[in-house]
Design a protein around this motif. Structure first.
Motif, PDB file in Angstrom:
ATOM      1  N   UNK A  85       0.925  -1.145  -0.049  1.00 40.94           N
ATOM      2  CA  UNK A  85      -0.109  -0.002  -0.075  1.00 40.94           C
ATOM      3  C   UNK A  85       0.745   1.296   0.107  1.00 40.94           C
ATOM      4  N   UNK A  86       2.138   1.219  -0.385  1.00 33.87           N
ATOM      5  CA  UNK A  86       2.961   2.556  -0.341  1.00 33.87           C
ATOM      6  C   UNK A  86       2.630   3.434  -1.553  1.00 33.87           C
ATOM      7  N   UNK A  87       3.246   4.420  -1.641  1.00 37.59           N
ATOM      8  CA  UNK A  87       3.064   5.476  -2.510  1.00 37.59           C
ATOM      9  C   UNK A  87       4.467   5.995  -3.041  1.00 37.59           C
ATOM     10  N   UNK A  88       4.960   5.606  -4.255  1.00 34.75           N
ATOM     11  CA  UNK A  88       4.362   4.558  -5.132  1.00 34.75           C
ATOM     12  C   UNK A  88       4.156   3.108  -4.620  1.00 34.75           C
ATOM     13  N   UNK A  89       3.259   2.281  -4.865  1.00 31.46           N
ATOM     14  CA  UNK A  89       3.137   0.780  -4.639  1.00 31.46           C
ATOM     15  C   UNK A  89       4.133   0.101  -5.132  1.00 31.46           C
ATOM     16  N   UNK A  90       4.768  -0.674  -4.330  1.00 30.55           N
ATOM     17  CA  UNK A  90       5.919  -1.619  -4.753  1.00 30.55           C
ATOM     18  C   UNK A  90       5.247  -3.081  -4.853  1.00 30.55           C
TER      19      UNK A  90
END
Length: 806
Positions: free
Chosen positions: A430-435
């Motif tokens: 759910x990161x920004x940008x997602x990995x």
């Protein structure tokens, strides 16, 4: 006093801040729109006022205005209807370059009270840029000593679009010497090279002109082309060779300037200046790459001299050239792929355990295929992972515990349709940008014997000539089974039955593995015209499945039977008073073949001695009837004993023959007619002595009377007993009739089908006769009654003496 003033100002600012916070919070929502690039002026984007919850009447009084983080003239709002529209040309490539995401960020501000809204407008890519090569031509120098299958890198095209619109395919104009080799370099680009297919000879051809065409994947597709000018060098040297064609390097976006990226390694088999190598960038390397990377011309060290930005460019493709100092110089190329890595986050990790493979195609729904565990070293939102499967696969993921999933069967399998599946499990945080991370599971589908062997058609027809050699190959049957391994191994066998008194396996056999059908013995058309049987195909599955095919083998006739003479004749003595055209005897023959092979003709080989003065012989034989008749009136000059040799011949290829000897005695009027017809083996017999004429008269009258009475009785009985249309069936009750020839053809009753077949040529004649020598005399009379004209003609040609006997 000063302190009090400063305190009052701070309190005023704090009060103003409290008043503006509600207005700011109420307008902090975000609206997203989408618009294609190159849209015309006035193109509708969205009802921004309505979507933001503003009244149209308030737009002007509340000073509705639009602010953009960048170019503010691209979009505009109609204050009369609150519609956001395109104000000027939007070029996605100019705005965002090759970034996967491209958006315009707008701020909508209204006063009284103050509200700020965030609006994001996504600019969608269209296929408006064709593939572009750097330069209109590329020059390539190739030594004529280069070996076949050598590769020569060439520069590809660039497409300013993204996604499918930038997916390029290449074609090369036809050439006997070169073919195009395209290698995919990860997900970044494609490496192009010319592959030498035929040895070059500068004395034969010194230059080649080829056209390289690039087409993108847009609709409609766009294309670009470049001319390849290939110069063949008449030098026997060696070009520099890189230790590897592609150098792959991963750099963090925070890598410092001066960091060594990689060291290129190339060697040249030549000596002195021809073996000294100079490294440089390729001619198609953009200026932006040269500002970030530097290459040492002598050591081949690639160094970082600029700043990396993962969000701006995630990878770099650098063409590097190695040129020796020979004359003319030889060069080689390689590619350096630099992938920029993002920092401060960790990609999810996937682990696939407990595989249960392969999976039977009849496995029930819900069968567990594999267990999958997911781990992410990050925490919070960056550590929350969601998993998904590649679409269009008959599987689904079932969550069994936190970060644990089961891959289960979701729909029925059919190995014959899809023998295996490449299942890709994608984990995204759910990161920004997602990995994200992926794990591949190759699911093999095990075969089940659920398909029977099938023939291309249910019935096959084969034609075989009779008298074939034993063991001759008739045909090959083939059945296809879509299953695999043992379930698809087909074996063939005969479906045994009786053919008359014998077993089918005594006539034919089939090879169990190849399906080749063989005739075990020579076939006889006269014995067997059609051999129809079934062949079974069975697979080796458990339980075995199978199917049958019907094979019809038609035995074609060969001319393998010579005509056979029948005993008997018409009349014995020939009165000298007979005139021309009278029938005095008849030669009868049959042929066991059919068709033209059984069509008989008659020819007089040794006519009786001609009368004095060289006149022609007194007798002739009918070409197709076998009737011997007079050609002229008999006179005293004719010999009293006439010996006739008749040749009987069929129409086969080659024709088969038989001969018959007919002895005629010429007597004075008032004596009984007498003749004898013998087979070839009796042709040399001595003439029998003449008996008393009265005895012959009595015997002839009794025989003719008895035959007439018997014929009439049998005819009346058959006409009363047999139903209409079954006249031919009476002939079928006895022994099958053979073939008799006539002037208009032949009538036959075959031994198998028991039906009459008539074929002939030439104009109809009245001397057609059909008989069956093995039938009762009454049946011959019946057939004669069907041809009254023939009988009347025959009776009209009989002498007055014979009429008196009747």
């Amino acid at each position: 006093m000063l302190f009090s003033r400063r305190g009052s100002k701070g309190a005023l600012r704090l009060l103003l801040l409290f008043l503006l916070l509600p207005a700011w919070g109420a307008g902090s929502g975000q609206v997203r729109y989408s618009v294609p690039e190159e849209a015309k002026h006035g193109t509708f984007v969205g009802r921004i006022a309505q979507d933001l919850g503003l009244e149209l009447a308030e737009l002007v009084p509340r000073l509705f205005r639009l602010a953009s983080k960048g170019r503010g003239d691209l979009l505009e709002v109609n204050l009369q209807n609150g519609i956001l529209f395109v104000n000027s040309r939007i070029d996605r490539e100019e705005l965002c370059g090759r970034s996967a995401e491209c958006s315009l960020h707008l701020e909508v501000i209204v006063d009284r009270p103050l509200q700020v809204f965030h609006v994001e407008v996504e600019v969608r890519d269209i296929n408006d840029n064709p593939p572009v090569f750097k330069g209109r031509e590329q020059r390539i120098f190739i030594s004529e000593s280069r070996q076949v299958n050598s590769r020569f890198p060439i520069e590809g095209a660039a497409d300013a679009d993204i996604g499918t619109n930038a997916l390029l395919t290449y074609t090369l104009s036809p050439s006997d010497y070169f073919s195009l080799d395209v290698q995919a370099s990860d997900e970044l680009s494609k490496s192009l090279s010319l592959e030498l297919r035929k040895s070059l000879d500068r004395e034969e051809i010194s230059e080649l002109h080829l056209t390289l065409t690039a087409r993108d994947g847009g609709k409609p597709e766009l294309e670009g082309s470049v001319q390849l000018l290939i110069t063949v060098l008449d030098v026997n040297d060696n070009a520099p060779l890189f230790s590897q064609a592609v150098y792959r390097v991963h750099l963090l976006e925070t890598t410092a300037n001066g960091t060594l990226v990689t060291t290129l390694n190339a060697s040249d088999a030549d000596d002195d200046a021809n073996g000294e190598i100079v490294f440089s960038f390729g001619s198609d390397v953009p200026l932006g790459i040269k500002k970030i990377f530097k290459i040492d011309s002598s050591s081949g060290e690639v160094t970082l001299i600029g700043r990396l930005d993962y969000e701006e460019t995630k990878s770099y493709e650098i063409q590097v050239k190695a040129v020796d100092k020979g004359s003319p110089p030889m060069s080689s190329h390689c590619k350096v792929l630099v992938k920029v890595l993002d920092v401060n986050d960790n990609a999810p990790e996937l682990a696939v355990t407990s595989l249960s493979l392969p999976v039977r195609e009849d496995a029930p729904l819900g069968t567990i295929i594999a267990l999958i565990s997911v781990h992410d070293s990050d925490s919070g939102v960056n550590g929350q992972v969601t998993c998904s499967l590649t679409p269009h696969v008959p599987f689904r993921l079932v969550s069994t515990f936190r970060n644990y999933y089961s891959l289960v069967l979701d729909s029925a399998l059919d190995r014959e349709s899809v023998p295996s599946y490449g299942v890709v499990v994608t984990a995204r945080d759910g990161g920004s940008p997602p990995l994200s991370a992926t794990a591949s599971v190759w699911v093999e589908v095990a075969d089940v014997n659920d398909n029977a062997p099938a023939f291309a058609q249910p019935e096959h027809t084969v034609f075989v000539r009779e008298n074939n050699a034993p063991g001759r190959h008739i045909c090959t049957l083939s059945a296809r089974d879509p299953d695999a391994q043992e379930n698809a191994r087909v074996s063939y066998s005969l479906v045994e039955r009786r053919v008359g008194e014998r077993a089918l396996s005594s006539y034919v056999s089939v090879h169990a593995e190849s399906g080749r059908v063989f005739a075990l013995q020579p076939l006889d058309h006269e014995e067997l015209e059609l051999l129809q049987f079934q062949v079974s195909a069975r697979d080796a599955g458990v339980p075995p499945l199978g199917s049958n095919v019907t094979l019809q083998v038609f035995v074609l006739d060969e001319n393998d039977n010579a005509p056979a003479l029948l005993p008997g004749g018409a009349g014995e003595l020939v009165p000298r008073s007979l005139g021309a055209g009278h029938v005095v005897a008849k030669v009868r023959a049959v042929d066991a073949d059919s068709g033209y092979n059984a069509w008989l003709s008659y020819e007089l080989l040794q006519p009786a001695a001609a009368a004095a003065g060289g006149a022609r012989g007194p007798f002739r034989v009918g070409l197709y009837t076998g009737e011997i008749s007079t050609t002229r009136a008999l006179d005293e000059a004719d010999a009293p004993r006439q010996r006739l040799l008749v040749l009987v011949k069929d129409h086969g290829e080659p024709a088969l023959t038989a001969t018959a000897t007919v002895l005629l005695s010429l007597v004075e009027s008032g004596l009984a007619p007498r003749a004898s017809s013998r087979a070839p083996e009796g042709a040399a017999g001595a003439p029998t002595a003449l008996l008393d004429v009265n005895v012959y008269l009595i015997v002839a009258i009794c025989a003719v009377s008895s035959l007439l009475v018997l014929t009439l009785l049998l005819y009346v009985a058959l006409r009363c007993a047999a139903p209409p249309g079954e006249g031919e069936g009476a002939g079928a009750a006895g022994k099958p009739a053979l073939v008799c020839a006539s002037a208009v053809g032949s009538w036959s009753c075959s031994q198998q089908r028991r039906q009459r077949v008539c074929s002939g040529e030439g104009p109809p004649k009245t001397d057609l006769m059909a008989f069956s020598p093995s039938l009762p005399p009454g049946l011959n009379a019946l057939e004669e009654s069907e041809h009254p004209q023939t009988n009347s003609d025959l009776s009209g040609n009989v002498s007055p003496t014979l009429k008196a006997w009747l």
